[in-house]
Design a protein around this motif. Structure first.
Motif, mmCIF file in Angstrom:
data_model
loop_
_atom_site.group_PDB
_atom_site.id
_atom_site.type_symbol
_atom_site.label_atom_id
_atom_site.label_comp_id
_atom_site.label_asym_id
_atom_site.label_seq_id
_atom_site.Cartn_x
_atom_site.Cartn_y
_atom_site.Cartn_z
ATOM 1 N N UNK A 17 91.201 -59.138 36.852
ATOM 2 C CA UNK A 17 92.384 -59.694 37.020
ATOM 3 C C UNK A 17 92.940 -61.074 36.981
ATOM 4 N N UNK A 18 91.963 -61.706 37.796
ATOM 5 C CA UNK A 18 92.335 -63.129 37.876
ATOM 6 C C UNK A 18 91.906 -63.667 36.237
ATOM 7 N N UNK A 19 90.837 -63.420 35.785
ATOM 8 C CA UNK A 19 90.578 -63.665 34.540
ATOM 9 C C UNK A 19 91.395 -63.496 33.325
ATOM 10 N N UNK A 20 92.123 -62.100 33.535
ATOM 11 C CA UNK A 20 92.980 -61.612 32.623
ATOM 12 C C UNK A 20 94.274 -62.734 32.567
ATOM 13 N N UNK A 21 94.715 -62.906 33.912
ATOM 14 C CA UNK A 21 95.651 -63.890 34.041
ATOM 15 C C UNK A 21 95.511 -65.144 33.384
ATOM 16 N N UNK A 22 94.390 -65.789 33.631
ATOM 17 C CA UNK A 22 93.845 -67.133 33.147
ATOM 18 C C UNK A 22 93.902 -66.983 31.567
ATOM 19 N N UNK A 23 93.595 -65.871 31.164
ATOM 20 C CA UNK A 23 93.527 -65.799 29.509
ATOM 21 C C UNK A 23 94.912 -65.684 29.015
ATOM 22 N N UNK A 24 95.737 -64.892 29.772
ATOM 23 C CA UNK A 24 97.179 -64.886 29.197
ATOM 24 C C UNK A 24 97.795 -66.277 29.038
ATOM 25 N N UNK A 25 97.516 -67.020 30.087
ATOM 26 C CA UNK A 25 98.286 -68.301 30.246
ATOM 27 C C UNK A 25 97.649 -69.435 29.683
ATOM 28 N N UNK A 26 96.426 -69.242 29.080
ATOM 29 C CA UNK A 26 95.498 -70.147 28.341
ATOM 30 C C UNK A 26 95.127 -71.130 29.211
ATOM 31 N N UNK A 27 94.536 -71.051 30.287
ATOM 32 C CA UNK A 27 94.327 -71.995 31.515
ATOM 33 C C UNK A 27 92.754 -72.191 31.207
ATOM 34 N N UNK A 28 92.248 -73.098 31.977
ATOM 35 C CA UNK A 28 90.634 -73.415 32.023
ATOM 36 C C UNK A 28 90.343 -74.039 33.342
ATOM 37 N N UNK A 29 89.079 -74.221 33.484
ATOM 38 C CA UNK A 29 88.616 -74.696 34.820
ATOM 39 C C UNK A 29 89.218 -75.965 34.826
ATOM 40 N N UNK A 30 89.749 -76.287 36.296
ATOM 41 C CA UNK A 30 90.549 -77.479 36.504
ATOM 42 C C UNK A 30 91.774 -77.312 36.525
ATOM 43 N N UNK A 31 92.301 -76.082 36.300
ATOM 44 C CA UNK A 31 93.759 -75.760 36.110
ATOM 45 C C UNK A 31 94.199 -74.808 37.499
ATOM 46 N N UNK A 32 95.372 -74.458 37.579
ATOM 47 C CA UNK A 32 95.854 -73.525 38.619
ATOM 48 C C UNK A 32 97.122 -72.882 38.130
ATOM 49 N N UNK A 33 97.665 -71.881 38.834
ATOM 50 C CA UNK A 33 98.733 -71.095 38.381
ATOM 51 C C UNK A 33 99.335 -70.750 40.012
ATOM 52 N N UNK A 34 100.586 -70.558 39.784
ATOM 53 C CA UNK A 34 101.443 -70.373 40.946
ATOM 54 C C UNK A 34 102.514 -69.102 40.746
ATOM 55 N N UNK A 35 102.851 -68.281 41.634
ATOM 56 C CA UNK A 35 103.603 -66.973 41.299
ATOM 57 C C UNK A 35 104.696 -66.940 42.393
ATOM 58 N N UNK A 36 105.660 -66.420 41.743
ATOM 59 C CA UNK A 36 106.894 -65.943 42.327
ATOM 60 C C UNK A 36 107.237 -64.523 42.181
ATOM 61 N N UNK A 37 107.629 -63.832 42.987
ATOM 62 C CA UNK A 37 107.894 -62.386 42.780
ATOM 63 C C UNK A 37 109.483 -61.927 43.547
ATOM 64 N N UNK A 38 109.858 -60.899 42.991
ATOM 65 C CA UNK A 38 111.221 -60.320 43.455
ATOM 66 C C UNK A 38 112.166 -60.016 42.074
#
Length: 606
Positions: free
Chosen positions: A384-405
């Motif tokens: 799932x982490x890799x799928x999120x990374x692929x969807x967002x076009x991210x690479x090694x050295x990047x990050x992603x933050x999440x908000x929910x509700x």
């Protein structure tokens, strides 16, 4: 032949003299910017509106004794001979830097007391002190230049609007109080005891009436007055806007007319910064989903995405449980290119807690970690982490933050997190003015306090689809009404709303229906907006327009951080004019003439 007699105060300004004037006898007047003593020879920098000139007085000059006495900000007249500066002493930063004036006579025109704030140099002084002595503050180089730049921008706007075949009208300052929008500033009438005029919040109804009157294209650099609590992006009390209205137009006509005007203004005063040409048009819903704001800073490349599907049924029980429990729950991802370190992610988490949030979940990617790092990555697993990374076009050295509700409740925080990440990671291009149209605003919103439908923006806007759309949505219920869009649009630049407008609702029956849905009757509409409603009974053209904030445009173009840095005599953040002492008490006689009696709140009684 006798030399021509010099003017009483000056033959030249302090910014005028050049090498070609060497040998001339001249007279200058201005303020003493500073005095320097170089081994018994005095150098006086003399300043006026136009520039600065160096004056020299040595002990052999009959002006020397007076030169010894003068102090900063004294106003003096100087008679002198222009000479070339000695080799190695020219000042390339000054237009007058090739010459100096050898003083033959100095007259003190006005002395200055010890200064409460300095004029030479620009140290950071308390704002209230600067506002109290604004006449001194305005002598400072940066603020003086900002005010002159403001005048040039305003003159250019006028010229461009006239060239676009608009006509400049002046609308009344004393008008009727409007129950819509912000609080009015009220003006009691002496002639009509107990009744009040209001200062205009905007010339909205008057400019629409001008269209009904057949004038076709209107503009005005309009003063507007709103009794609002002070805000960082608006001066308390009053502001100026470029007010525009056009007849026989659709939304596209307004875009095609006004986009070149605003683009041209920015290009003229951008001083080399890039200016967007061919502005993007971003629907309101898209702006909220991608940027968490209806006034996004498009210099920031971060775009949020919905990643709810990746958390459904996942091992991250906090999000998975929320999604299962409530169909409104969404999970938004805020990508952070180059933010792939635990130190940065922890800083963002601490910032979120400082904003009143429980925290800000994240995943980041390092070399050799297949599924990403961080508690969320461990819980949802590498796939799932890799799928999120692929969807967002991210690479090694990047990050992603999440908000929910429910996005309606968290989108502003998500937008603030996007802004914060862009600033912290230095992703924002400071050498750009990123302009865009935000379109398709909601026509209505839900007023939770009063449990009713309200206008979300301008009540005089035409809903998309007109009266038929209003009636259909009314039948289908609240959600359908809240889904209605308006022919309404904003212009945004670098995270600021700089203009707002709409195609107007010019059909009386449609106008009444729009207000009825908010709980107002036809009688209410006739009472509150009688002038406009009556005018629409007698042949109103389809019309629309906008208003652009002059103050915000100037602030952006001069690079000021504060609206008080581009305004002549602003109030402070408590809405006090410290220079003139307003607001102030008035004499009992004045109150009697106005049939008024002051009744202070209990807490404020003496």
């Amino acid at each position: 032949m006798a030399e021509a007699q010099l003017h009483r105060y000056r033959s030249h300004t302090c910014g005028a003299l050049r090498k070609s004037d060497v040998g001339s006898n001249v007279r200058l007047s201005g303020w003493v910017h500073r005095v320097r003593d170089h081994g018994g020879v005095l150098f006086i920098d003399l300043r006026d509106h136009y520039g600065l000139t160096q004056i020299v007085a040595d002990p052999d000059s009959k002006a020397f004794k007076t030169a010894e006495a003068v102090r900063s900000e004294w106003v003096i007249r100087v008679d002198a001979k222009v000479r070339e500066r000695p080799a190695g002493t020219t000042n390339a930063d000054l237009p007058t830097g090739d010459v100096e004036l050898y003083a033959t006579e100095i007259e003190v025109l006005s002395q200055a007391k010890e200064l409460p704030i300095p004029v030479f140099g620009e140290p950071d002084y308390p704002e209230d002190l600067r506002l109290q002595y604004r006449f001194l503050d305005l002598r400072r180089e940066t603020l003086h230049a900002n005010i002159m730049r403001r005048l040039a921008i305003t003159a250019s706007i006028r010229s461009r609007m006239t060239a676009s075949k608009f006509f400049e009208f002046s609308t009344p300052i004393l008008t009727a109080s409007s129950p819509e929008g912000a609080r009015d500033f009220l003006v009691p009438s002496r002639i009509h005891p107990g009744k009040f005029y209001a200062l205009p919040q905007a010339p909205q109804q008057y400019k629409q009436l001008l269209m009904v009157s057949g004038f076709d294209r209107y503009f005005q650099i309009a003063p507007c007055f709103r009794d609002e609590d002070p805000r960082a992006d608006r001066l308390p009390g009053e502001f100026y806007q470029l007010d525009v209205e056009m007849s026989f137009v659709e939304q596209e006509d307004i875009f095609q007319t006004m986009e070149p005007v605003i683009t041209g203004i920015f290009e003229e005063f951008a001083e080399g910064k890039a200016v967007t040409n061919g502005w993007p048009r971003i629907p309101y819903d898209t702006a909220i989903a991608k940027y968490g704001s209806d006034k996004p800073d498009l210099r920031n490349p971060i775009e949020m995405q919905d990643v709810t599907e990746h958390f459904k049924g996942s091992g991250f029980k906090v999000f998975a449980g929320m999604i299962e429990k409530d169909p409104k729950v969404r999970v938004w991802a805020i990508p952070a290119p180059t933010g792939g370190s635990r130190a940065f992610c922890d800083r963002m988490n601490s910032w979120a807690q400082g904003e009143g949030q429980p925290g800000l979940g994240y995943v980041f990617w390092r070399d050799g970690e297949e599924g990403g790092a961080g508690p969320i990555a461990k819980n949802i697993g590498p796939e799932r982490s890799s799928a999120i990374r692929e969807q967002l076009g991210l690479k090694v050295g990047d990050a992603v933050f999440f908000t929910a509700g429910d996005p309606a409740k968290f989108y502003k925080f998500a937008g603030a997190a996007r802004d914060r990440a862009g600033q912290e990671l230095k992703l924002i291009d400071e050498n750009e003015f990123a302009l865009a149209w935000i379109v398709d605003f909601p026509f209505y919103e839900w007023n939770e306090d009063d449990k009713k439908i309200d206008f979300s923006h301008n009540p005089f806007s035409m809903p998309k689809g007109g009266r038929a759309a209003l009636e259909a949505a009314e039948k289908d219920g609240r959600d359908a009404l809240l889904a209605l869009k308006a022919n309404q649009y904003d212009i945004v630049c670098n995270g600021f709303e700089i203009a707002s407008g709409s195609v107007r609702n010019h059909v009386p029956e449609t106008m009444v229906k729009a207000f009825e849905i908010t709980g107002l009757s036809q009688a209410d509409v006739e009472s509150r907006f009688g002038g406009l409603y009556r005018a629409f009974q007698y042949g109103a053209p389809p019309h629309g327009g906008m208003a652009a904030g002059i103050d915000r445009i100037v602030m952006l173009l001069v690079g000021a951080k504060n609206l008080r840095e581009i305004s002549l005599f602003p109030m402070n953040q408590q809405a006090n004019d410290l220079l003139m002492g307003a607001p102030s008490d008035v004499m009992p006689k004045q109150l009697r003439e106005l049939s008024l009696r002051i009744m202070l709140p209990e807490a404020k009684k003496a």
